[in-house]
Design an enzyme around this catalytic site. Structure first.
Site, PDB file in Angstrom:
ATOM      1  N   ARG A  80      86.073 -18.910  88.810  1.00 48.96           N
ATOM      2  CA  ARG A  80      86.183 -20.376  88.846  1.00 48.96           C
ATOM      3  C   ARG A  80      86.163 -20.860  90.286  1.00 48.96           C
ATOM      4  O   ARG A  80      86.273 -20.065  91.215  1.00 48.96           O
ATOM      5  CB  ARG A  80      87.438 -20.847  88.100  1.00 48.96           C
TER       6      ARG A  80
ATOM      7  N   ASP B  10      84.173 -30.430  93.667  1.00 47.16           N
ATOM      8  CA  ASP B  10      83.218 -29.831  92.725  1.00 47.16           C
ATOM      9  C   ASP B  10      81.857 -30.512  92.786  1.00 47.16           C
ATOM     10  O   ASP B  10      80.838 -29.914  92.453  1.00 47.16           O
ATOM     11  CB  ASP B  10      83.774 -29.858  91.307  1.00 47.16           C
TER      12      ASP B  10
ATOM     13  N   ASN C 131      86.836 -33.666  91.738  1.00 44.14           N
ATOM     14  CA  ASN C 131      87.631 -32.456  91.978  1.00 44.14           C
ATOM     15  C   ASN C 131      88.622 -32.339  90.822  1.00 44.14           C
ATOM     16  O   ASN C 131      88.653 -33.191  89.922  1.00 44.14           O
ATOM     17  CB  ASN C 131      88.333 -32.530  93.348  1.00 44.14           C
TER      18      ASN C 131
HETATM   19  O1  MRU Z   1      88.313 -25.813  87.030  1.00 46.90           O
HETATM   20  P1  MRU Z   1      88.262 -25.088  88.351  1.00 46.90           P
HETATM   21  O2  MRU Z   1      89.448 -24.243  88.604  1.00 46.90           O
HETATM   22  O3  MRU Z   1      86.949 -24.346  88.521  1.00 46.90           O
HETATM   23  O4  MRU Z   1      88.273 -26.263  89.404  1.00 46.90           O
HETATM   24  C1  MRU Z   1      88.243 -25.941  90.767  1.00 46.90           C
HETATM   25  C2  MRU Z   1      88.463 -27.089  91.652  1.00 46.90           C
HETATM   26  O5  MRU Z   1      88.594 -28.214  91.239  1.00 46.90           O
HETATM   27  C3  MRU Z   1      88.422 -26.791  93.113  1.00 46.90           C
HETATM   28  O6  MRU Z   1      89.245 -27.675  93.807  1.00 46.90           O
HETATM   29  C4  MRU Z   1      86.998 -26.969  93.614  1.00 46.90           C
HETATM   30  O7  MRU Z   1      86.102 -26.202  92.845  1.00 46.90           O
HETATM   31  C5  MRU Z   1      86.872 -26.606  95.013  1.00 46.90           C
HETATM   32  S1  MRU Z   1      86.727 -24.864  95.201  1.00 46.90           S
HETATM   33  C6  MRU Z   1      86.495 -24.503  96.821  1.00 46.90           C
END
Ligand code: MRU
Length: 342
Positions: A46, A234, A244
């Site tokens: 993730r 994201d 995000n």
């Molecule tokens: O659902 P996730 O855990 O994949 O979400 C991740 C995030 O929101 C992070 O803050 C984002 O991907 C930045 S990673 C450097």
């Protein structure tokens, strides 16, 4: 931090299973692309850059598994592999940037040549993200003053990037510059990336970290205990709106009210100039069970209705700066982001 979140081992992908951390450090070898898609969907891999890297290697793996030697038939099947990855998670644009790059790299006179080109491109994508996260961390560290206490949300470290980290990369680089820094990490309900992963990574890096629940952020800002907020992203739209992890928007509004700078750190692979504003960013809806349960244990009455948007969009007016490997961008974001991406 030496733990490798994602590794290409000549025909298979080794991932550190993020769903089991910090209790267990389990490395899993994935030798077919369906398992990579599942690992992304189930968030064993993730974080925006890490999802893109995993998909790139996954497409290379898919290409190695296609049986036909007929070039045209191979490309049809390769396209199906890429479509499967495109349907895995919708919000992080790094996934689509990686798929796009892999599609363009699928060149060559025969199947063997295309396969080699795809493996090579996946490795380039990974190496590019490692370099980008190191560079943006160095740039971002200039924003961090000696003695700063920073609040971060979700997890934006080496696990999420298969590189140096974005928000956590900036924090680590500030520390490496000799600044005394400390961190408040929000637990990040529902899947607890902050409590499970960010604290684990910061403790390994020897950076003082205090875990708080998401609802405590306003209290500590009001107490003047936080000097800045720093998060990853994201997807960043052309006007600087940032998608995000759910809860980021709340933190940005609180930060503005408390007159605390709100920094976003992300590689340029997270910028999506095709979207004029955050209104066009697709927000992933995940299973309500992630809200009505904590790590599989029910916490609400049986049959409860629950909502689970996994991300939110922070309007650019709440964002002080966006840090990328190509420079630090401030308002007007449209101008600054367009300049660094093109
Ligand atoms: O659902 P996730 O855990 O994949 O979400 C991740 C995030 O929101 C992070 O803050 C984002 O991907 C930045 S990673 C450097």
């Amino acid at each position: 931090m030496t733990t490798r979140a994602i590794e290409w081992l000549d025909g298979k992908i080794r991932i550190l299973d993020q769903s089991r951390l910090p209790q267990e450090q389990i490395f899993t070898d994935l030798d077919n692309y369906h398992d990579v898609v599942l690992a992304i969907k189930e968030m064993r891999v993730r974080g925006a850059p890490a999802i893109g890297i995993a998909a790139a290697y996954g497409i290379a793996l898919g290409a190695l598994g296609i049986k036909t030697a007929n070039r045209d038939e191979f490309l049809v099947q390769l396209n199906q592999v890429m479509q499967t990855f495109a349907a895995s998670r919708p919000t992080a644009v790094n996934l689509f940037q990686a798929i796009n790059r892999m599609g363009k790299a699928a060149r060559g006179d025969d199947v063997a040549e295309i396969r080699r080109a795809l493996v090579n491109e996946a490795e380039q994508i990974h190496q590019g993200e490692i370099t980008a996260t190191m560079q943006l961390s160095q740039l971002g560290a200039e924003l961090i003053k000696d003695g700063f206490t920073m609040l971060t949300h979700c997890n934006a470290g080496p696990l999420a990037t298969a590189g140096y980290g974005t928000a956590l990369g900036v924090i680590k680089a500030a520390r490496e510059q000799g600044k005394k820094v400390s961190v408040f990490a929000t637990e990040t309900r529902p899947l607890l990336q902050g409590a499970r992963l960010t604290t684990w990574e910061l403790m390994q890096a020897g950076i003082p970290v205090t875990l708080i629940t998401d609802s405590m952020a306003g209290y500590f800002m009001h107490q003047r205990k936080i000097d800045c907020v720093i998060v990853g992203a994201d997807r960043i739209a052309a006007n600087g709106d940032v998608a995000n992890k759910i809860g980021t928007y709340t933190l940005a509004v609180l930060a503005k009210e408390s007159e605390i700078p709100f920094y976003v750190a992300a590689p340029t692979s997270t910028i999506d100039l095709s979207l004029r504003s955050g209104a066009g960013i697709p927000i992933e809806e995940r299973s309500p069970k992630e809200v009505s349960q904590i790590q599989g244990v029910p916490i609400a009455p049986k049959g409860i209705k629950a909502a689970n948007p996994a991300f939110d969009v922070t309007p650019h007016r709440y964002i002080t700066t966006i840090v990328t490997e190509k420079g630090i961008v401030r308002e007007p974001y449209l101008e600054g982001l367009t300049k660094i991406v093109s």
